[in-house]
Scaffold this motif. Structure first.
Motif, mmCIF file in Angstrom:
data_model
loop_
_atom_site.group_PDB
_atom_site.id
_atom_site.type_symbol
_atom_site.label_atom_id
_atom_site.label_comp_id
_atom_site.label_asym_id
_atom_site.label_seq_id
_atom_site.Cartn_x
_atom_site.Cartn_y
_atom_site.Cartn_z
ATOM 1 N N GLY A 149 -9.889 -1.338 -7.184
ATOM 2 C CA GLY A 149 -11.103 -1.130 -6.413
ATOM 3 C C GLY A 149 -11.828 0.157 -6.768
ATOM 4 O O GLY A 149 -11.288 1.034 -7.427
ATOM 5 N N GLY A 150 -13.066 0.245 -6.328
ATOM 6 C CA GLY A 150 -13.908 1.392 -6.613
ATOM 7 C C GLY A 150 -13.464 2.667 -5.923
ATOM 8 O O GLY A 150 -13.790 3.759 -6.356
ATOM 9 N N ARG A 151 -12.700 2.550 -4.866
ATOM 10 C CA ARG A 151 -12.266 3.735 -4.124
ATOM 11 C C ARG A 151 -10.875 4.188 -4.538
ATOM 12 O O ARG A 151 -10.289 5.059 -3.918
ATOM 13 N N GLY A 152 -10.324 3.576 -5.578
ATOM 14 C CA GLY A 152 -9.051 4.021 -6.107
ATOM 15 C C GLY A 152 -7.879 3.818 -5.182
ATOM 16 O O GLY A 152 -7.063 4.713 -4.988
ATOM 17 N N THR A 160 0.853 -1.186 0.000
ATOM 18 C CA THR A 160 0.000 0.000 0.000
ATOM 19 C C THR A 160 0.892 1.239 0.000
ATOM 20 O O THR A 160 2.104 1.148 0.250
ATOM 21 N N LEU A 161 0.305 2.402 -0.234
ATOM 22 C CA LEU A 161 1.096 3.631 -0.154
ATOM 23 C C LEU A 161 1.569 3.880 1.274
ATOM 24 O O LEU A 161 2.630 4.470 1.478
ATOM 25 N N ASP A 162 0.809 3.426 2.252
ATOM 26 C CA ASP A 162 1.272 3.523 3.643
ATOM 27 C C ASP A 162 2.544 2.704 3.831
ATOM 28 O O ASP A 162 3.497 3.163 4.481
ATOM 29 N N ASP A 163 2.557 1.489 3.254
ATOM 30 C CA ASP A 163 3.750 0.638 3.341
ATOM 31 C C ASP A 163 4.938 1.308 2.661
ATOM 32 O O ASP A 163 6.045 1.336 3.203
ATOM 33 N N VAL A 164 4.709 1.836 1.459
ATOM 34 C CA VAL A 164 5.768 2.501 0.693
ATOM 35 C C VAL A 164 6.317 3.688 1.481
ATOM 36 O O VAL A 164 7.530 3.867 1.593
ATOM 37 N N GLY A 200 -7.931 14.734 -6.039
ATOM 38 C CA GLY A 200 -8.411 13.627 -5.214
ATOM 39 C C GLY A 200 -7.526 12.412 -5.389
ATOM 40 O O GLY A 200 -6.611 12.403 -6.202
ATOM 41 N N PRO A 201 -7.809 11.335 -4.658
ATOM 42 C CA PRO A 201 -6.996 10.130 -4.727
ATOM 43 C C PRO A 201 -6.941 9.519 -6.125
ATOM 44 O O PRO A 201 -5.987 8.900 -6.480
ATOM 45 N N GLY A 202 -7.962 9.729 -6.938
ATOM 46 C CA GLY A 202 -7.958 9.191 -8.291
ATOM 47 C C GLY A 202 -7.310 10.130 -9.275
ATOM 48 O O GLY A 202 -7.316 9.871 -10.475
#
Length: 91
Positions: A38-41, A8-12, A84-86
């Motif tokens: 996923g739908g939430r990008g 995940t980006l948290d891991d990175v 946004g995240p996307g």
């Protein structure tokens, strides 16, 4: 337990010792290749891709091609406020 294929980006961010915003900025600028699922990008970075990114950064440092002034965390956070995240504009 085997190493997971995707991070995940948290891991990175934790591995690189940077903020989530800085990790996301690397993905947005396509310096670090990631896939969106996923739908939430949600973003995922393949473990091998992160290792290649790190190797490229070391090669740049050895060659003296590191940018004079990298983007600051403050600038990354400003960028996050406008997209946004996307990657779509919030405004």
């Amino acid at each position: 337990m085997p190493t997971p294929r995707f991070l995940t980006l948290d891991d990175v961010a934790e591995i690189l010792n940077v903020s989530w915003s800085q990790a996301y900025a690397l993905v947005r600028r396509k310096e670090l290749i990631a896939i969106q699922i996923g739908g939430r990008g949600q973003w995922r970075v393949e473990n091998e891709e992160l290792e290649r990114f790190i190797a490229r950064k070391y090669a740049e440092a050895r060659a003296g091609t590191v940018p004079a002034e990298p983007a600051t965390e403050e600038q990354a956070e400003k960028d996050d406020a406008s997209t946004g995240p996307g990657g779509r504009s919030r405004g």
